[in-house]
Design an enzyme around this catalytic site. Sequence first.
Site, PDB file in Angstrom:
ATOM      1  N   HIS A  23       0.787  -1.160  -0.184  1.00 53.38           N
ATOM      2  CA  HIS A  23       0.024   0.007  -0.127  1.00 53.38           C
ATOM      3  C   HIS A  23       0.816   1.155   0.004  1.00 53.38           C
ATOM      4  O   HIS A  23       0.647   2.288  -0.781  1.00 53.38           O
ATOM      5  CB  HIS A  23      -1.043   0.017   1.151  1.00 53.38           C
ATOM      6  CG  HIS A  23      -2.101  -1.040   1.234  1.00 53.38           C
ATOM      7  ND1 HIS A  23      -1.903  -1.691   2.248  1.00 53.38           N
ATOM      8  CD2 HIS A  23      -2.932  -1.114   0.264  1.00 53.38           C
ATOM      9  CE1 HIS A  23      -3.136  -2.751   2.126  1.00 53.38           C
ATOM     10  NE2 HIS A  23      -3.643  -2.333   0.862  1.00 53.38           N
ATOM     11  N   LYS A  47     -16.249  -6.543   6.246  1.00 49.89           N
ATOM     12  CA  LYS A  47     -15.232  -7.572   6.299  1.00 49.89           C
ATOM     13  C   LYS A  47     -14.574  -7.829   7.677  1.00 49.89           C
ATOM     14  O   LYS A  47     -13.756  -8.340   7.904  1.00 49.89           O
ATOM     15  CB  LYS A  47     -13.953  -6.565   5.676  1.00 49.89           C
ATOM     16  CG  LYS A  47     -13.875  -6.647   4.260  1.00 49.89           C
ATOM     17  CD  LYS A  47     -12.463  -6.362   3.547  1.00 49.89           C
ATOM     18  CE  LYS A  47     -12.067  -6.748   2.289  1.00 49.89           C
ATOM     19  NZ  LYS A  47     -10.711  -6.257   1.763  1.00 49.89           N
ATOM     20  N   ARG A  96      -1.849  -5.277  -8.710  1.00 50.04           N
ATOM     21  CA  ARG A  96      -0.774  -6.162  -8.368  1.00 50.04           C
ATOM     22  C   ARG A  96      -0.601  -7.392  -9.339  1.00 50.04           C
ATOM     23  O   ARG A  96       0.440  -7.772  -9.485  1.00 50.04           O
ATOM     24  CB  ARG A  96      -0.962  -6.872  -6.886  1.00 50.04           C
ATOM     25  CG  ARG A  96      -1.194  -5.931  -5.631  1.00 50.04           C
ATOM     26  CD  ARG A  96      -1.570  -6.655  -4.597  1.00 50.04           C
ATOM     27  NE  ARG A  96      -3.009  -6.902  -4.815  1.00 50.04           N
ATOM     28  CZ  ARG A  96      -3.821  -7.501  -4.094  1.00 50.04           C
ATOM     29  NH1 ARG A  96      -3.396  -7.884  -3.036  1.00 50.04           N
ATOM     30  NH2 ARG A  96      -4.997  -7.607  -4.147  1.00 50.04           N
ATOM     31  N   SER A 134      -3.661  -7.842   2.812  1.00 51.44           N
ATOM     32  CA  SER A 134      -3.837  -7.687   3.984  1.00 51.44           C
ATOM     33  C   SER A 134      -4.172  -8.911   4.779  1.00 51.44           C
ATOM     34  O   SER A 134      -3.616  -9.307   6.040  1.00 51.44           O
ATOM     35  CB  SER A 134      -4.605  -6.587   4.475  1.00 51.44           C
ATOM     36  OG  SER A 134      -4.147  -5.386   3.948  1.00 51.44           O
TER      37      SER A 134
HETATM   38  N1  COA Z   1      -0.510  -3.780  -1.656  1.00 57.46           N
HETATM   39  C1  COA Z   1      -0.844  -4.840  -0.877  1.00 57.46           C
HETATM   40  N2  COA Z   1      -2.236  -5.162  -0.768  1.00 57.46           N
HETATM   41  C2  COA Z   1      -3.212  -4.510  -1.625  1.00 57.46           C
HETATM   42  C3  COA Z   1      -2.707  -3.919  -2.361  1.00 57.46           C
HETATM   43  C4  COA Z   1      -1.690  -3.369  -2.734  1.00 57.46           C
HETATM   44  N3  COA Z   1      -0.826  -2.626  -3.602  1.00 57.46           N
HETATM   45  N4  COA Z   1      -4.000  -3.334  -3.180  1.00 57.46           N
HETATM   46  C5  COA Z   1      -4.843  -4.163  -2.740  1.00 57.46           C
HETATM   47  N5  COA Z   1      -4.455  -4.947  -2.027  1.00 57.46           N
HETATM   48  C6  COA Z   1      -5.194  -5.638  -0.893  1.00 57.46           C
HETATM   49  C7  COA Z   1      -5.856  -5.281   0.175  1.00 57.46           C
HETATM   50  O1  COA Z   1      -5.259  -5.257   1.453  1.00 57.46           O
HETATM   51  C8  COA Z   1      -7.122  -6.181   0.344  1.00 57.46           C
HETATM   52  O2  COA Z   1      -6.687  -7.131   0.792  1.00 57.46           O
HETATM   53  P1  COA Z   1      -7.644  -8.228   1.985  1.00 57.46           P
HETATM   54  O3  COA Z   1      -8.647  -8.397   1.123  1.00 57.46           O
HETATM   55  O4  COA Z   1      -6.773  -9.284   2.206  1.00 57.46           O
HETATM   56  O5  COA Z   1      -7.736  -7.268   3.147  1.00 57.46           O
HETATM   57  C9  COA Z   1      -7.179  -6.651  -1.100  1.00 57.46           C
HETATM   58  O6  COA Z   1      -5.938  -6.237  -1.787  1.00 57.46           O
HETATM   59  C10 COA Z   1      -8.550  -5.746  -1.765  1.00 57.46           C
HETATM   60  O7  COA Z   1      -7.954  -4.204  -1.677  1.00 57.46           O
HETATM   61  P2  COA Z   1      -8.988  -3.190  -2.095  1.00 57.46           P
HETATM   62  O8  COA Z   1      -9.697  -3.542  -3.157  1.00 57.46           O
HETATM   63  O9  COA Z   1      -8.360  -1.927  -1.868  1.00 57.46           O
HETATM   64  O10 COA Z   1     -10.139  -3.591  -0.931  1.00 57.46           O
HETATM   65  P3  COA Z   1     -10.458  -2.874   0.329  1.00 57.46           P
HETATM   66  O11 COA Z   1     -11.551  -3.662   0.895  1.00 57.46           O
HETATM   67  O12 COA Z   1      -9.226  -2.700   1.069  1.00 57.46           O
HETATM   68  O13 COA Z   1     -11.137  -1.516  -0.078  1.00 57.46           O
HETATM   69  C11 COA Z   1     -12.864  -0.044  -1.044  1.00 57.46           C
HETATM   70  C12 COA Z   1     -12.149  -1.491  -0.933  1.00 57.46           C
HETATM   71  C13 COA Z   1     -13.130   0.803   0.287  1.00 57.46           C
HETATM   72  C14 COA Z   1     -11.953   0.909  -1.956  1.00 57.46           C
HETATM   73  C15 COA Z   1     -14.251  -0.292  -1.654  1.00 57.46           C
HETATM   74  O14 COA Z   1     -14.851  -1.140  -0.806  1.00 57.46           O
HETATM   75  C16 COA Z   1     -14.991   0.985  -1.698  1.00 57.46           C
HETATM   76  O15 COA Z   1     -14.924   1.760  -2.446  1.00 57.46           O
HETATM   77  N6  COA Z   1     -16.112   1.215  -0.556  1.00 57.46           N
HETATM   78  C17 COA Z   1     -16.911   2.337  -0.686  1.00 57.46           C
HETATM   79  C18 COA Z   1     -18.180   2.092  -0.960  1.00 57.46           C
HETATM   80  C19 COA Z   1     -18.425   2.589  -2.490  1.00 57.46           C
HETATM   81  O16 COA Z   1     -17.993   3.433  -3.112  1.00 57.46           O
HETATM   82  N7  COA Z   1     -19.022   1.368  -3.088  1.00 57.46           N
HETATM   83  C20 COA Z   1     -19.040   1.424  -4.635  1.00 57.46           C
HETATM   84  C21 COA Z   1     -17.711   1.313  -5.237  1.00 57.46           C
HETATM   85  S1  COA Z   1     -18.092   0.491  -6.802  1.00 57.46           S
END
Ligand code: COA
Length: 161
Positions: A23, A47, A96, A134
């Site tokens: 991140h 989550k 990734r 994560s």
């Molecule tokens: N390095 C390490 N890990 C990474 C990464 C990186 N560069 N990019 C993503 N990840 C990991 C995250 O840690 C996460 O891991 P986990 O599932 O093991 O916890 C996974 O990949 C998914 O990451 P991400 O897509 O960023 O999901 P998230 O749950 O952390 O966040 C939001 C998602 C918050 C961006 C999304 O739910 C959101 O936009 N929510 C708001 C509601 C909304 O607007 N909804 C409509 C959107 S379509």
Amino acid sequence: MSNKNKPRIAIYAGTFDPITLGHLDVVRRGLKLFDQLVIGIAENPKKCPMFDLDTRLAMVNESLCDEKNIKTVAFKGLLVDLAHEHGAIALLRGLRAASDFEYEFQMASMNRHLDNNIESVFVMAREDYTFVSSSFIREISSMGGDVSSLVPTPVLQRLKA
Ligand code: COA
């Protein structure tokens, strides 16, 4: 102020349960493209995060204390609403592997449907972090595995505690 003089702000959102070096790599790449990044820490109760919101916020703040042009906020609700609130023009995301693409494509398309003026911008994660997530960090650490090269010190301290 004309658009030319307006700071270019992007949102980088996630659950950050916990924030990883992957991140942080995305954040640093984003800072080369935008004047300011707002890191949005999603409450995301569905989550069932291991770390509560305040702890996730603290870990992000402590991990980025040396970086300027960063603001961290906790949020619930839509990403595009967070972008409006902070005057952001873009949503920063890290890719990734090819497997991330489908979900990211769907999310970017949905966010574009919600607001056509906000662009999703993708940066490629550094090769050594493409396998980091994560949930892997939480699992490996809870089983006594070494994650010290994958997370920042403030996270490592809490995982050990
Ligand atoms: N390095 C390490 N890990 C990474 C990464 C990186 N560069 N990019 C993503 N990840 C990991 C995250 O840690 C996460 O891991 P986990 O599932 O093991 O916890 C996974 O990949 C998914 O990451 P991400 O897509 O960023 O999901 P998230 O749950 O952390 O966040 C939001 C998602 C918050 C961006 C999304 O739910 C959101 O936009 N929510 C708001 C509601 C909304 O607007 N909804 C409509 C959107 S379509």
